[in-house]
Design an enzyme around this catalytic site. Structure first.
Site, PDB file in Angstrom:
ATOM      1  N   LYS A   1       0.688  -1.350  -0.203  1.00  0.00           N
ATOM      2  CA  LYS A   1      -0.101  -0.175   0.040  1.00  0.00           C
ATOM      3  C   LYS A   1       0.844   1.317  -0.053  1.00  0.00           C
ATOM      4  O   LYS A   1       0.732   2.193  -0.804  1.00  0.00           O
ATOM      5  CB  LYS A   1      -0.929  -0.086   1.084  1.00  0.00           C
ATOM      6  CG  LYS A   1      -2.012   1.363   1.314  1.00  0.00           C
ATOM      7  CD  LYS A   1      -2.698   1.262   2.756  1.00  0.00           C
ATOM      8  CE  LYS A   1      -1.844   1.957   3.576  1.00  0.00           C
ATOM      9  NZ  LYS A   1      -2.747   2.190   4.898  1.00  0.00           N
TER      10      LYS A   1
ATOM     11  N   ASP B   1      -6.749   1.210   1.127  1.00  0.00           N
ATOM     12  CA  ASP B   1      -6.761   1.270   2.482  1.00  0.00           C
ATOM     13  C   ASP B   1      -8.117   0.829   2.859  1.00  0.00           C
ATOM     14  O   ASP B   1      -8.917   0.473   2.382  1.00  0.00           O
ATOM     15  CB  ASP B   1      -6.185   2.773   3.213  1.00  0.00           C
ATOM     16  CG  ASP B   1      -7.471   3.987   2.488  1.00  0.00           C
ATOM     17  OD1 ASP B   1      -8.199   3.575   2.016  1.00  0.00           O
ATOM     18  OD2 ASP B   1      -7.053   4.979   3.084  1.00  0.00           O
TER      19      ASP B   1
END
Length: 214
Positions: free
Chosen positions: A124, A142
């Site tokens: 991420k 997220d």
């Protein structure tokens, strides 16, 4: 979990997002790509606002890996102690700075694999850096994007990897660059976890979420 939306609905949704916010920006403050990497790594299990408050003074004195190493782990700890997991994060900041100096000539690499080799940098974080700094259409999933993707049918999936692939596969290519920022901001301010603000939602007429609020 909603079903995957069809192509025409996806185009309409992202057209509305783009008309509302043509150039969405990430909310983490940074002065160069190195401080962006550090800020995103620090943001795990913390708010962007909290990270920004902690890093403003830090980045004034340590905006390169060399300067961060000179500050040392204790110095970093003092600046970021208001952030969750600050001790481990301080260790990671020093470790990643050392690796950048020793293995990358002090420069931040621009491949996902190289970024993920840095302590505290997962997929991420790497995707955020690739997108925000190098304008690569990487999708950093997220909790906000995971929630929005599943509620709306924009990118349904039971894991973050599946949601990431759903965005890459189904969001029209001309919206890919800013897709993750539009979705993050939508999840952060409108499609919130407990009481989504459906009355203020740009796409409420296109969203199949059954528990809409009035």
């Amino acid at each position: 979990m909603a079903k995957q939306l069809d192509y025409n609905t996806m185009r309409e949704i992202f057209t509305r997002f783009r008309n509302s916010e043509p150039e969405p920006k990430g909310e983490l403050e940074h002065v160069n790509v190195y401080t962006l990497v550090v800020a995103v790594a620090l943001s795990a299990q913390a708010t962007d606002a909290g990270v920004n408050k902690a890093t403003r003074k830090l980045f004034e004195i340590a905006d390169t890996p060399e300067k961060m190493l000179a500050l040392g782990e204790e110095g970093v700890t003092e600046h970021i102690k208001t952030i969750g997991l600050f001790r481990q994060k301080a260790k990671n900041v020093i470790k990643l700075s050392r690796i950048l100096v020793d293995e990358f000539g002090g420069q931040v690499p621009n491949s996902r694999a190289a970024l993920q080799s840095l302590p505290g940098v997962g997929r991420k974080t790497a995707n955020v850096v690739l997108n925000m700094w190098w304008h690569y259409p990487a999708q950093a999933v997220d909790t906000h994007i995971f929630r929005v993707g599943n509620r709306t049918g924009i990118a349904p999936g039971k894991t973050v990897d599946v949601v990431e692939r759903a965005i890459e596969d189904n969001v029209p290519v001309d919206f890919q660059l800013h897709a993750h920022h539009w979705l993050i901001l939508h999840g952060r301010y409108i499609c919130v976890a407990r009481k989504p603000k459906c009355g203020a939602c740009l796409i409420k007429d296109l969203c199949p979420f059954e528990e809409k609020t009035i």
